[in-house]
Design a protein around this motif. Structure first.
Motif, short mmCIF file in Angstrom:
data_model
loop_
_atom_site.label_atom_id
_atom_site.label_comp_id
_atom_site.label_asym_id
_atom_site.label_seq_id
_atom_site.Cartn_x
_atom_site.Cartn_y
_atom_site.Cartn_z
N THR A 10 -3.72 -6.87 11.38
CA THR A 10 -3.45 -6.08 10.18
C THR A 10 -3.36 -4.60 10.53
O THR A 10 -4.00 -4.15 11.48
CB THR A 10 -4.54 -6.27 9.10
OG1 THR A 10 -4.17 -5.52 7.94
CG2 THR A 10 -5.92 -5.80 9.56
N GLY A 11 -2.57 -3.90 9.74
CA GLY A 11 -2.50 -2.45 9.87
C GLY A 11 -3.25 -1.79 8.71
O GLY A 11 -3.21 -0.58 8.56
N ASN A 12 -3.91 -2.58 7.90
CA ASN A 12 -4.59 -2.08 6.70
C ASN A 12 -6.09 -1.88 6.99
O ASN A 12 -6.82 -2.84 7.20
CB ASN A 12 -4.36 -3.08 5.55
CG ASN A 12 -5.02 -2.66 4.25
OD1 ASN A 12 -6.13 -2.13 4.25
ND2 ASN A 12 -4.35 -2.93 3.14
N LYS A 15 -8.70 -3.60 4.59
CA LYS A 15 -8.92 -5.02 4.92
C LYS A 15 -9.83 -5.16 6.13
O LYS A 15 -10.73 -5.98 6.17
CB LYS A 15 -7.59 -5.68 5.34
CG LYS A 15 -6.69 -6.11 4.26
CD LYS A 15 -5.51 -6.85 4.90
CE LYS A 15 -4.43 -7.12 3.89
NZ LYS A 15 -3.27 -7.83 4.49
N GLU A 44 7.58 -9.65 6.79
CA GLU A 44 6.81 -10.53 5.92
C GLU A 44 7.77 -11.17 4.92
O GLU A 44 7.78 -10.84 3.74
CB GLU A 44 5.70 -9.74 5.22
CG GLU A 44 4.70 -9.17 6.20
CD GLU A 44 3.62 -8.32 5.53
OE1 GLU A 44 3.32 -8.52 4.34
OE2 GLU A 44 3.06 -7.44 6.21
N LYS A 56 2.49 -13.32 10.27
CA LYS A 56 1.84 -12.17 10.91
C LYS A 56 0.96 -12.60 12.08
O LYS A 56 0.95 -11.95 13.14
CB LYS A 56 0.99 -11.41 9.87
CG LYS A 56 1.82 -10.66 8.85
CD LYS A 56 0.95 -9.77 7.97
CE LYS A 56 0.70 -10.36 6.60
NZ LYS A 56 0.08 -9.40 5.66
N TYR A 98 -1.24 4.66 -4.57
CA TYR A 98 -1.84 3.67 -5.47
C TYR A 98 -2.18 4.27 -6.81
O TYR A 98 -2.21 3.57 -7.82
CB TYR A 98 -3.04 2.99 -4.81
CG TYR A 98 -2.55 1.85 -3.95
CD1 TYR A 98 -2.26 0.61 -4.50
CD2 TYR A 98 -2.30 2.04 -2.59
CE1 TYR A 98 -1.75 -0.42 -3.75
CE2 TYR A 98 -1.79 1.01 -1.82
CZ TYR A 98 -1.53 -0.22 -2.40
OH TYR A 98 -1.01 -1.24 -1.65
N PHE A 155 -9.94 -0.44 -1.94
CA PHE A 155 -8.65 0.20 -1.65
C PHE A 155 -7.64 -0.31 -2.66
O PHE A 155 -7.95 -1.19 -3.48
CB PHE A 155 -8.22 -0.09 -0.20
CG PHE A 155 -7.98 -1.55 0.09
CD1 PHE A 155 -6.71 -2.10 0.02
CD2 PHE A 155 -9.04 -2.39 0.46
CE1 PHE A 155 -6.48 -3.45 0.29
CE2 PHE A 155 -8.81 -3.74 0.74
CZ PHE A 155 -7.54 -4.27 0.65
N TYR A 157 -5.51 -1.62 -5.40
CA TYR A 157 -5.61 -1.83 -6.85
C TYR A 157 -7.05 -1.99 -7.33
O TYR A 157 -7.28 -2.22 -8.51
CB TYR A 157 -4.78 -3.07 -7.25
CG TYR A 157 -3.31 -2.97 -6.90
CD1 TYR A 157 -2.44 -2.24 -7.71
CD2 TYR A 157 -2.79 -3.61 -5.76
CE1 TYR A 157 -1.09 -2.15 -7.39
CE2 TYR A 157 -1.45 -3.53 -5.44
CZ TYR A 157 -0.60 -2.80 -6.25
OH TYR A 157 0.74 -2.70 -5.94
N ASP A 158 -8.02 -1.90 -6.44
CA ASP A 158 -9.43 -2.10 -6.83
C ASP A 158 -9.84 -1.23 -8.03
O ASP A 158 -10.59 -1.69 -8.89
CB ASP A 158 -10.38 -1.86 -5.65
CG ASP A 158 -10.42 -3.05 -4.70
OD1 ASP A 158 -10.43 -4.20 -5.19
OD2 ASP A 158 -10.47 -2.84 -3.47
N LYS A 178 -18.56 -6.45 -3.19
CA LYS A 178 -17.16 -6.91 -3.29
C LYS A 178 -16.95 -8.14 -2.41
O LYS A 178 -16.34 -9.12 -2.83
CB LYS A 178 -16.19 -5.79 -2.90
CG LYS A 178 -14.73 -6.23 -2.97
CD LYS A 178 -13.73 -5.19 -2.53
CE LYS A 178 -12.33 -5.81 -2.46
NZ LYS A 178 -11.32 -4.92 -1.87
N ARG A 184 -10.88 -12.13 -0.55
CA ARG A 184 -10.93 -12.05 0.92
C ARG A 184 -12.24 -12.63 1.45
O ARG A 184 -12.26 -13.35 2.44
CB ARG A 184 -10.76 -10.58 1.35
CG ARG A 184 -10.71 -10.34 2.84
CD ARG A 184 -10.12 -8.98 3.18
NE ARG A 184 -8.76 -8.89 2.68
CZ ARG A 184 -8.40 -8.20 1.60
NH1 ARG A 184 -9.27 -7.46 0.94
NH2 ARG A 184 -7.14 -8.21 1.19
#
Ligand SMILES: O=c1[nH]c(=O)c2ncn([C@@H]3O[C@H](COP(=O)(O)OP(=O)(O)OP(=O)(O)O)[C@@H](O)[C@H]3O)c2[nH]1
Ligand SMILES: [Mg+2]
Length: 198
Positions: A10-12, A15, A44, A56, A98, A155, A157-158, A178, A184
């Motif tokens: 992942t690049g996030n 996450k 994707e 991915k 966001y 992060f 839409y939280d 969370k 997740r």
């Protein structure tokens, strides 16, 4: 089988923080793409969260020969026919903040109340092994789109994801809380059980 090392493709960074906390007790070294010095290039272009998670993970497994896990996730808003769904990261364009995306979703639900604002976060986790085996798991977290942005945690839409049961926004939850409730957290714990059973 004791897993020594894996790459989480992942690049996030949001996450990645959650992943490290949830998979920490596997005792494996977990490298992000950045730490492994790899750039993801695969598109994707799957039609489901699971397909995209496999796309991915597989790309990076083929590049490195390592065990690779990936996450594909998103927000489904029922009154918007499941939008933004698998397009959550791309919604209104990758570069749009966001704050703007969240404001837009709130505007699109104007006039709707209570259950009419129902939504869920969905997360699919894929694990691709060098021998070709593929595992996938899924987790969801049910809630509603709130009327304002709240909270500095998490992060994406939280800050607009309201959890009626807990009377707070996902963005207000400390990370450990969370992770206990989240899409997740659920998908990763299912994956952890499957990996531990190998
Ligand atoms: O507020 C949020 N809390 C969450 O817990 C969450 N999980 C997913 N999302 C949204 O869904 C997209 C995933 O898209 P996505 O799976 O393609 O990930 P990504 O592009 O951000 O990173 P990568 O893993 O693909 O490199 C993210 O960017 C977010 O918009 C979340 N928003
Ligand atoms: Mg993505």
């Amino acid at each position: 089988m004791k897993i020594e090392k894996m790459i989480f493709a992942t690049g996030n960074e949001g996450k990645m923080r959650e992943v490290r906390m949830i998979l920490g007790d596997l005792g494996a070294e977990i490298l992000s793409l950045k730490e492994a010095g790899i750039q993801a290039e695969a598109e994707e272009n799957g039609t489901t969260f699971e397909e995209n998670a496999v796309i991915k993970a597989k790309e990076i497994m083929e590049k490195t020969g390592a065990l690779v896990l990936a996450d594909d996730s998103g927000l489904e808003v029922d009154a918007l026919n499941g939008e933004p769904g698998i397009y959550s990261a791309r919604y209104m364009g990758h570069e749009t903040s966001y704050h703007i995306k969240n404001k837009n979703l709130i505007e699109r639900l104007e006039g709707k109340t209570g259950e009419e604002r129902s939504a869920r976060f969905v997360c699919a986790i894929a694990a691709c092994f060098p021998d070709g085996r593929v595992l996938t798991t899924r987790g969801t977290m049910e809630g509603q789109i709130g009327y304002e942005e709240k909270g500095e945690n998490g992060f994406g839409y939280d800050p607009i994801f309201y959890l009626p049961e807990y009377q707070c926004y996902s963005g207000e939850l400390p990370l450990e809380e969370k992770n206990k409730l989240s899409h997740r957290g659920k998908a990763l714990r299912l994956m952890k059980e499957q990996l531990e059973a190998l």
